[in-house]
Design a protein around this motif. Structure first.
Motif, mmCIF file in Angstrom:
data_model
loop_
_atom_site.group_PDB
_atom_site.id
_atom_site.type_symbol
_atom_site.label_atom_id
_atom_site.label_comp_id
_atom_site.label_asym_id
_atom_site.label_seq_id
_atom_site.Cartn_x
_atom_site.Cartn_y
_atom_site.Cartn_z
ATOM 1 N N TRP A 143 8.865 38.549 20.826
ATOM 2 C CA TRP A 143 7.929 37.741 21.616
ATOM 3 C C TRP A 143 6.893 37.071 20.724
ATOM 4 C CZ3 TRP A 143 7.170 42.282 25.541
ATOM 5 C CH2 TRP A 143 8.216 42.258 26.473
ATOM 6 N N TYR A 202 1.447 30.894 33.743
ATOM 7 C CA TYR A 202 1.236 31.611 32.482
ATOM 8 C C TYR A 202 1.956 30.937 31.325
ATOM 9 C CZ TYR A 202 2.456 34.969 28.871
ATOM 10 O OH TYR A 202 2.704 35.556 27.664
ATOM 11 N N TYR A 253 -0.130 29.142 28.372
ATOM 12 C CA TYR A 253 -0.046 29.800 27.065
ATOM 13 C C TYR A 253 0.447 28.835 25.983
ATOM 14 C CZ TYR A 253 1.859 32.752 23.372
ATOM 15 O OH TYR A 253 2.170 33.291 22.144
ATOM 16 N N THR A 299 -2.424 33.644 21.152
ATOM 17 C CA THR A 299 -1.740 34.875 21.531
ATOM 18 C C THR A 299 -2.715 36.037 21.647
ATOM 19 O OG1 THR A 299 0.232 34.084 20.372
ATOM 20 C CG2 THR A 299 0.175 36.408 20.954
ATOM 21 N N THR A 332 -4.792 35.510 24.934
ATOM 22 C CA THR A 332 -3.986 35.636 26.146
ATOM 23 C C THR A 332 -3.526 37.060 26.393
ATOM 24 O OG1 THR A 332 -3.190 33.363 25.922
ATOM 25 C CG2 THR A 332 -1.922 34.835 27.338
ATOM 26 N N LEU A 333 -2.945 37.678 25.373
ATOM 27 C CA LEU A 333 -2.289 38.957 25.587
ATOM 28 C C LEU A 333 -3.193 40.166 25.359
ATOM 29 C CD1 LEU A 333 1.211 38.183 24.045
ATOM 30 C CD2 LEU A 333 0.438 38.021 26.418
ATOM 31 N N CYS A 334 -4.348 39.967 24.744
ATOM 32 C CA CYS A 334 -5.281 41.081 24.601
ATOM 33 C C CYS A 334 -6.304 41.104 25.729
ATOM 34 C CB CYS A 334 -6.000 41.013 23.253
ATOM 35 S SG CYS A 334 -4.976 41.476 21.837
ATOM 36 N N ALA A 373 -4.449 34.090 30.235
ATOM 37 C CA ALA A 373 -4.706 35.525 30.358
ATOM 38 C C ALA A 373 -4.938 35.903 31.815
ATOM 39 C CB ALA A 373 -5.915 35.918 29.509
ATOM 40 N N TYR A 433 -1.629 35.823 33.653
ATOM 41 C CA TYR A 433 -0.802 36.972 33.291
ATOM 42 C C TYR A 433 -1.330 38.246 33.936
ATOM 43 C CZ TYR A 433 1.803 40.361 30.591
ATOM 44 O OH TYR A 433 2.615 41.398 30.240
ATOM 45 N N THR A 467 1.178 45.969 22.652
ATOM 46 C CA THR A 467 -0.009 45.368 22.034
ATOM 47 C C THR A 467 0.261 44.965 20.592
ATOM 48 O OG1 THR A 467 -0.885 47.550 21.391
ATOM 49 C CG2 THR A 467 -1.585 46.663 23.507
ATOM 50 N N GLU A 514 2.431 42.851 19.864
ATOM 51 C CA GLU A 514 2.804 41.435 19.905
ATOM 52 C C GLU A 514 1.723 40.507 19.362
ATOM 53 O OE1 GLU A 514 4.059 37.897 23.031
ATOM 54 O OE2 GLU A 514 3.899 39.956 23.730
ATOM 55 N N ARG A 558 4.418 44.602 30.333
ATOM 56 C CA ARG A 558 5.073 43.416 30.895
ATOM 57 C C ARG A 558 6.192 43.867 31.821
ATOM 58 N NH1 ARG A 558 5.847 38.171 27.488
ATOM 59 N NH2 ARG A 558 4.260 39.145 26.232
#
Length: 301
Positions: A18, A84, A88, A101, A104-106, A165, A168, A255, A257, A299
Motif C-alpha cells: 500500500w 477517500y 488521498y 500518507t 491521511t493514514l495516521c 483522513a 477514511y 501503521t 504503511e 482497514r
C-alpha cells in the motif's frame, strides 16, 4: 511458521505494498497530466473485475444474495471509498507522497477513536484523549512547513489530506455497522464497484478522461501497477492475514504503511520532512499506536 506469525507477515506485506501507491502516483503525476480523480477511478476499475472473479470463485450458496441492509451498508462504504481515494491521491499530487500518507493514514485512526464514543457508545479513555491531542500536535509539526509556505496549493493539499483522513475514518466507523457475515471478496467487490460508479460521472464532467490518449507506455504501466499490486495483491494479503491475526494486532501493523511511504518518498522521490517534520511524524505515529491499542480497527475493505 505458525498461523499467527504468517498472518502478521502477510499484513506487513500488505502495508508495504500500500505504501508504494503514493510513490507510483506521485511519479505518474510528475510524468503526465493525469488528474488524481481519474487515477482513483482507474484504480477502482482495475480492482473490480479482480475481486469479482475472487467472489465468484469462492462463492457459496447464498453469498451472492446479500440482505438489503448489508447491501446498503456496502454501497455507503463504496461512496466513502470514492471520496477517500480521490482526496488521498489529490493530496499526494499537491503535497507529496510522504506527507499526504502520514496525514491521511495516521490522523484517521485517532479520529475513529474519538468519534466512536458518541456514534458507537464506546467511552473514550484518558489514553485516547491524550492520543488525540498528541496527534494534533504531531500533525501541526509535520505540516508546519506547508502552513508557512506561500504556495497555496501546498496548503490546499494539507487540507485535502485531512479530508481524506476524515473520509477514511467515516469509512472505518461505517464498516463497524456493516454485518461481518458474508464473503469478504464479495463485500470488496461491491465496495470497489460502487466507488468506481460514483467517480465515473465526476471524472467525465471534470474532463479527467480527456488526457488519457496522451499517456505513454510508462504512464499506463504505473496505472496498472497501482491497480494490480497495492490494490489487488495488497488487499488479498491483508484479507488472508486478517484470518489469523487479531484486529488490534493488525491495526498496529498497518501503521507501518505511512512509515514505509515516508521512507520510500525520501529514498526515491527525494522528499524531506525536515527535523521538525520528522519529530511530528514520530509523535503522530506513536499517537496511532496508542489509539490502535485502545481498539481502533484496521482497514476493513
Amino acid at each position: 511458521m505458525n498461523a499467527a506469525v504468517r498472518g502478521a507477515i502477510l499484513i506487513a506485506i500488505a502495508a508495504a505494498l500500500w505504501a508504494t501507491t503514493s510513490i507510483a502516483a506521485k511519479t505518474l503525476f510528475t510524468h503526465s497530466d493525469l488528474a488524481p480523480l481519474t487515477l482513483a477511478f482507474l484504480r477502482l476499475c482495475i480492482a473490480c473485475p479482480f475481486f469479482g472473479f475472487l467472489m465468484w470463485r469462492s462463492r457459496k450458496p447464498g453469498d451472492l444474495r446479500p440482505g438489503r441492509g448489508l447491501l446498503a451498508g456496502l454501497v455507503g462504504l463504496g461512496l466513502l471509498q470514492a471520496v477517500y481515494q480521490g482526496a488521498y491521491l489529490w493530496a499526494v499530487d499537491l503535497t507529496g507522497a510522504g506527507i499526504a500518507t502520514l496525514i491521511t493514514l495516521c490522523f484517521a485512526p485517532v479520529l475513529v477513536a474519538i468519534a466512536a464514543a458518541p456514534l458507537l457508545g464506546e467511552r473514550p479513555t484518558l489514553r485516547t484523549v491524550l492520543a488525540l491531542i498528541s496527534a494534533i500536535v504531531g500533525t501541526l509539526m509535520l505540516v508546519s512547513g506547508d502552513i508557512t509556505d506561500p504556495d497555496a496549493a501546498r496548503l490546499g493539499g494539507v487540507m485535502i489530506a485531512v479530508l481524506a483522513a476524515t473520509a477514511y475514518a467515516a469509512f472505518t466507523l461505517t464498516s463497524r455497522r456493516v454485518s461481518g457475515n458474508g464473503p469478504v471478496f464479495g463485500k470488496a467487490f461491491v465496495c470497489f464497484t460502487t466507488g468506481a460508479v460514483v467517480l465515473a460521472p465526476v471524472v467525465w464532467v471534470s474532463g479527467g478522461a480527456d488526457g488519457l490518449t496522451a499517456l505513454d507506455g510508462l504512464d499506463w504501466m504505473l496505472i496498472a501497477y497501482i491497480g494490480i499490486v497495492p490494490t489487488c495483491l495488497g488487499y488479498v494479503c491483508f484479507f488472508r492475514g486478517m484470518e489469523t491475526t487479531p484486529a488490534t494486532t493488525s491495526s498496529i501493523i498497518v501503521t507501518l504503511e505511512p512509515l514505509f511511504a515516508a521512507m520510500l518518498a525520501w529514498m526515491i522521490l527525494g522528499e524531506s520532512l525536515g527535523m521538525l517534520g520528522m519529530i511530528g511524524a514520530l509523535v503522530l505515529t506513536v499517537s496511532v499506536l496508542v489509539a490502535s491499542r485502545n481498539g481502533s480497527p484496521a482497514r476493513d475493505e
